[in-house]
Design a protein around this motif. Structure first.
Motif, short mmCIF file in Angstrom:
data_model
loop_
_atom_site.label_atom_id
_atom_site.label_comp_id
_atom_site.label_asym_id
_atom_site.label_seq_id
_atom_site.Cartn_x
_atom_site.Cartn_y
_atom_site.Cartn_z
N TYR A 93 -43.17 -24.93 -31.48
CA TYR A 93 -43.25 -24.32 -30.20
C TYR A 93 -42.68 -22.79 -30.17
O TYR A 93 -41.56 -22.62 -30.71
CB TYR A 93 -42.48 -24.87 -29.21
CG TYR A 93 -42.37 -24.07 -27.64
CD1 TYR A 93 -43.52 -23.77 -27.04
CD2 TYR A 93 -40.91 -23.73 -27.24
CE1 TYR A 93 -43.28 -23.06 -25.94
CE2 TYR A 93 -40.90 -23.11 -26.10
CZ TYR A 93 -42.04 -22.61 -25.53
OH TYR A 93 -41.92 -21.90 -24.12
N PRO A 94 -43.49 -21.66 -29.97
CA PRO A 94 -43.09 -20.40 -29.89
C PRO A 94 -42.10 -20.11 -28.81
O PRO A 94 -42.60 -20.12 -27.53
CB PRO A 94 -44.58 -19.48 -30.02
CG PRO A 94 -45.25 -20.32 -29.37
CD PRO A 94 -44.87 -21.78 -29.55
N CYS A 97 -42.61 -17.65 -25.40
CA CYS A 97 -43.46 -18.18 -24.24
C CYS A 97 -42.71 -18.47 -22.99
O CYS A 97 -43.19 -18.14 -21.83
CB CYS A 97 -44.51 -19.38 -24.60
SG CYS A 97 -45.84 -19.06 -25.68
N GLU A 119 -40.60 -22.13 -33.09
CA GLU A 119 -40.86 -20.77 -33.90
C GLU A 119 -40.06 -19.51 -33.20
O GLU A 119 -40.09 -19.63 -31.82
CB GLU A 119 -42.36 -20.69 -33.76
CG GLU A 119 -42.67 -19.08 -34.41
CD GLU A 119 -42.67 -18.02 -33.49
OE1 GLU A 119 -42.67 -16.88 -34.04
OE2 GLU A 119 -42.68 -18.20 -32.31
N HIS A 245 -52.82 -15.76 -37.59
CA HIS A 245 -53.16 -15.61 -35.97
C HIS A 245 -54.46 -14.80 -35.60
O HIS A 245 -54.73 -13.69 -35.95
CB HIS A 245 -51.96 -14.83 -35.26
CG HIS A 245 -52.07 -15.01 -33.82
ND1 HIS A 245 -52.12 -16.11 -33.10
CD2 HIS A 245 -52.21 -13.91 -32.80
CE1 HIS A 245 -52.18 -15.85 -31.71
NE2 HIS A 245 -52.05 -14.29 -31.59
N SER A 248 -54.73 -14.62 -29.28
CA SER A 248 -54.44 -15.58 -27.93
C SER A 248 -55.85 -15.81 -27.29
O SER A 248 -56.79 -15.23 -27.37
CB SER A 248 -53.49 -14.92 -27.01
OG SER A 248 -52.23 -14.91 -27.67
N GLY A 284 -51.11 -19.18 -32.79
CA GLY A 284 -51.49 -19.68 -31.75
C GLY A 284 -53.13 -19.50 -31.46
O GLY A 284 -53.74 -19.47 -32.34
N SER A 333 -49.21 -25.64 -35.94
CA SER A 333 -49.80 -24.60 -35.08
C SER A 333 -48.62 -24.38 -34.11
O SER A 333 -47.76 -24.94 -34.08
CB SER A 333 -50.91 -25.42 -33.99
OG SER A 333 -50.37 -26.25 -32.96
N GLU A 334 -48.81 -23.07 -33.39
CA GLU A 334 -47.79 -22.50 -32.59
C GLU A 334 -48.51 -22.51 -31.30
O GLU A 334 -48.61 -21.33 -30.83
CB GLU A 334 -47.43 -21.09 -33.31
CG GLU A 334 -46.76 -21.12 -34.73
CD GLU A 334 -46.63 -19.71 -35.27
OE1 GLU A 334 -46.78 -18.86 -34.35
OE2 GLU A 334 -46.25 -19.61 -36.31
N SER A 335 -48.75 -23.41 -30.77
CA SER A 335 -49.60 -23.62 -29.44
C SER A 335 -48.57 -23.44 -28.24
O SER A 335 -47.78 -24.42 -28.04
CB SER A 335 -50.36 -24.72 -29.48
OG SER A 335 -51.42 -24.69 -30.49
N GLY A 336 -48.23 -22.23 -27.84
CA GLY A 336 -47.26 -22.07 -26.78
C GLY A 336 -47.95 -22.34 -25.31
O GLY A 336 -47.46 -22.78 -24.40
N ARG A 337 -48.95 -21.26 -24.96
CA ARG A 337 -49.66 -21.03 -23.97
C ARG A 337 -50.08 -22.66 -23.66
O ARG A 337 -49.99 -23.05 -22.23
CB ARG A 337 -50.68 -20.26 -23.75
CG ARG A 337 -51.49 -20.03 -22.64
CD ARG A 337 -52.77 -19.15 -22.87
NE ARG A 337 -52.32 -17.82 -23.38
CZ ARG A 337 -52.20 -16.91 -22.96
NH1 ARG A 337 -52.18 -16.68 -21.62
NH2 ARG A 337 -52.10 -15.47 -23.51
#
Length: 551
Positions: A93-94, A97, A119, A245, A248, A284, A333-337
């Motif tokens: 998790y970034p 966010c 992250e 990346h 977004s 992301g 993965s760095e899926s924050g949103r």
């Protein structure tokens, strides 16, 4: 279109209130949470069992956050099983966010069974991540991105000494020398990743930072140079991760497939060159559908589901690695949103509603017009008569043209001192009344918040969020309004809203009659759990919204 952007977490219940389904489509009827009941409990008097707080409120639903994380993990697990993928998914998790302590700690807690990590993109975020990950799985990744100086690298290597699974991702070529120097001083062997600057990019606002002109990342020439330097030093085994990346809000799986495929071939080539490659970090980009239209042509929507996203990623990596004869990597993965947007709901109350046409009518009605009109300069009388004549004939277009011309000429005469203030006001009022139908002029709804503080992305980049009343949804709205906050800035307003089956922007939000009712009227802004709190400052010294956790 709550069923579009809100599924599977938001619905309208039989009482006409917004309700939250914390476990998505698996939520039982008895588990649904009536948002209006929560608000009444929060703002109710303490003497009556309430919490005695006031709006604006941020209501968090940790179970929604848990469901989002588990859904992401499940999507990748399922795709890997179906495609006989020979490794596993491990997300991070970034922190940028939403750095709220409880959000980060919840993600670590919910993600522990899946070795879900964090992250960091700065030194403060790295400190926060280290503190939070004391309770994480030992295998959880701690990915270090962003600009790095010696202090940042020292902190990251200290984390590695403390047995955090910490990876330093090189964003710029010169960072390698810093990592090598600090690692020698601390006697810590680093684990290194490289961020590739892909040629693939997507259009629209969110894709502007991707591609070869992106802010961060290494070209193929720079990556090869890093490989050669590590090989020469006998440290090529330290290179274990490839990061990239695409941008977004990736709009469609076609763009996703192009980017992941390009990166997977880079990963495979690094492995063939002798690097100890283990992880491909896709960054992301997993988007959410703010409009509910499933469109690839809008910055506010995406045309794929979570399962389709995961399947496309797994396929692209699998195909490239199989072709090159390389072992399948761990996919990160760095899926924050996509993780945090749904779990947070901003609630604010309406202070007053100002309908322009009514106020103009009242002002004009309160004037004795005949002496004022008779006192107009002769050169304006002809224009005045033309406006009234076109209005009487119902020719709105011609009436509007004449009215605008008359107003402009009146202003010139006023600045020359030949027209009084009352006469100028009379002309303005009459022209406003006849120049456009009342239905075309939204009311102004004053709401109790700062747009700059609570919805900064609307002001800064034109990001649209779903906004709607959270109650009385079994009544037909009769007012169309824009939202004006209580700050002293003219940009403190929301005047474009998501609307209709085709999404897009609409001027005016449908609302219910407000005046004359004793109970407060509450609106909600949805899908704002990512970035809005992190970006909000101290504009006009407005207080931070009260935060409520519903568990």
């Amino acid at each position: 279109r709550v069923e579009g952007w809100g599924a599977p977490y938001f619905v309208v219940n039989e009482n006409g209130n917004v309700a939250v389904r914390p476990h998505g489509s698996q939520t039982l009827p008895s588990e649904e949470i009536d948002v209006m009941k929560v608000v009444k409990k929060v703002v109710g008097s303490k003497s009556l069992g309430g919490l005695g707080m006031s709006a604006p409120l941020i209501i968090r639903f940790p179970d929604v956050l848990k469901h989002r994380l588990e859904s992401l993990q499940s999507a990748f697990d399922s795709a890997m099983r179906m495609q006989s993928y020979e490794s596993y998914f491990q997300g991070v998790y970034p922190v940028k966010c939403n750095q709220d302590r409880y959000v980060v700690e919840n993600i670590v807690e919910f993600g522990k069974p899946y070795a879900f990590g964090l992250e960091a993109g700065s030194k403060p975020e790295l400190l926060l991540a280290m503190a939070s990950m004391c309770k994480a799985s030992p295998k959880a990744l701690l990915v270090c991105n962003g600009y790095k100086d010696e202090e940042y690298i020292s902190l990251a290597l200290t984390a590695r000494r403390l047995n955090f699974n910490c990876v330093i991702v090189l964003e710029q070529e010169e960072e390698l020398d810093l990592v090598l120097n600090v690692s020698r001083k601390l006697s810590v062997r680093p684990v290194i990743g490289v961020r590739a600057k892909l040629r693939t990019k997507h259009g629209g606002h969110f894709g502007a930072t991707s591609g070869e002109k992106g802010k961060f990342g290494l070209t193929s020439l720079e990556i090869v140079g890093i490989v050669r330097k590590l090989q020469k030093l006998g440290m090529l085994d330290c290179l274990q991760l490839l990061h990239f990346h695409i941008g977004s809000q990736i709009p469609c799986v076609e763009v996703l497939n192009d980017g992941v495929s390009e990166a997977a071939y880079i990963y495979s080539e690094l492995a063939k060159l002798g690097a100890n490659m283990k992880i491909i970090d896709i960054g992301g980009g997993l988007g959410i559908d703010y409009e509910g239209t499933k469109s690839s042509c809008s910055d506010m929507s995406v045309s794929y589901s979570l399962d389709e996203y995961a399947a496309a990623v797994v396929k692209a990596v699998r195909v490239a690695c199989n072709q090159k004869g390389v072992k399948h990597p761990i996919i990160c993965s760095e899926s924050g949103r996509a993780l945090v947007s749904h779990h947070s709901l901003l609630i604010f109350d309406v202070v007053s509603v100002h309908e322009k046409k009514d106020s103009v009518s009242a002002a004009v009605a309160g004037m004795n017009l005949n002496p004022l009109v008779d006192g107009l300069p002769e050169e304006l009388m002809g224009e005045y008569q033309s406006v009234m004549a076109y209005t009487a004939m119902g020719d709105c277009r011609s009436s509007q043209i004449c009215a605008e011309h008359m107003k402009a000429r009146c202003l010139d005469l006023f600045k020359e001192g030949r027209l009084g203030l009352e006469q100028l006001a009379t002309v303005d009022g009459m022209c406003d009344l006849v120049s456009s139908p009342a239905a075309d002029t939204p009311a102004v709804c004053h709401v109790n918040l700062s747009i700059f503080k609570s919805i900064p992305d609307f002001w800064a980049i034109g990001q649209l969020f779903p906004v709607m009343p959270i109650h009385r949804l079994n009544e037909r709205p009769t007012v169309r309004a824009i939202l004006s906050d209580l700050t002293c800035d003219s940009h403190g307003k929301v005047d474009t809203f998501i609307s209709g089956d085709d999404g897009g922007g609409s001027r005016g939000l449908p609302l219910h009659p407000f005046e004359g009712r004793s109970e407060p009227y509450y609106l909600g802004m949805f899908l704002g759990g990512a970035y809005q709190e992190a970006l909000g400052g101290l504009h006009n010294l407005f207080i931070v919204p009260n935060v409520i956790h519903v568990v």
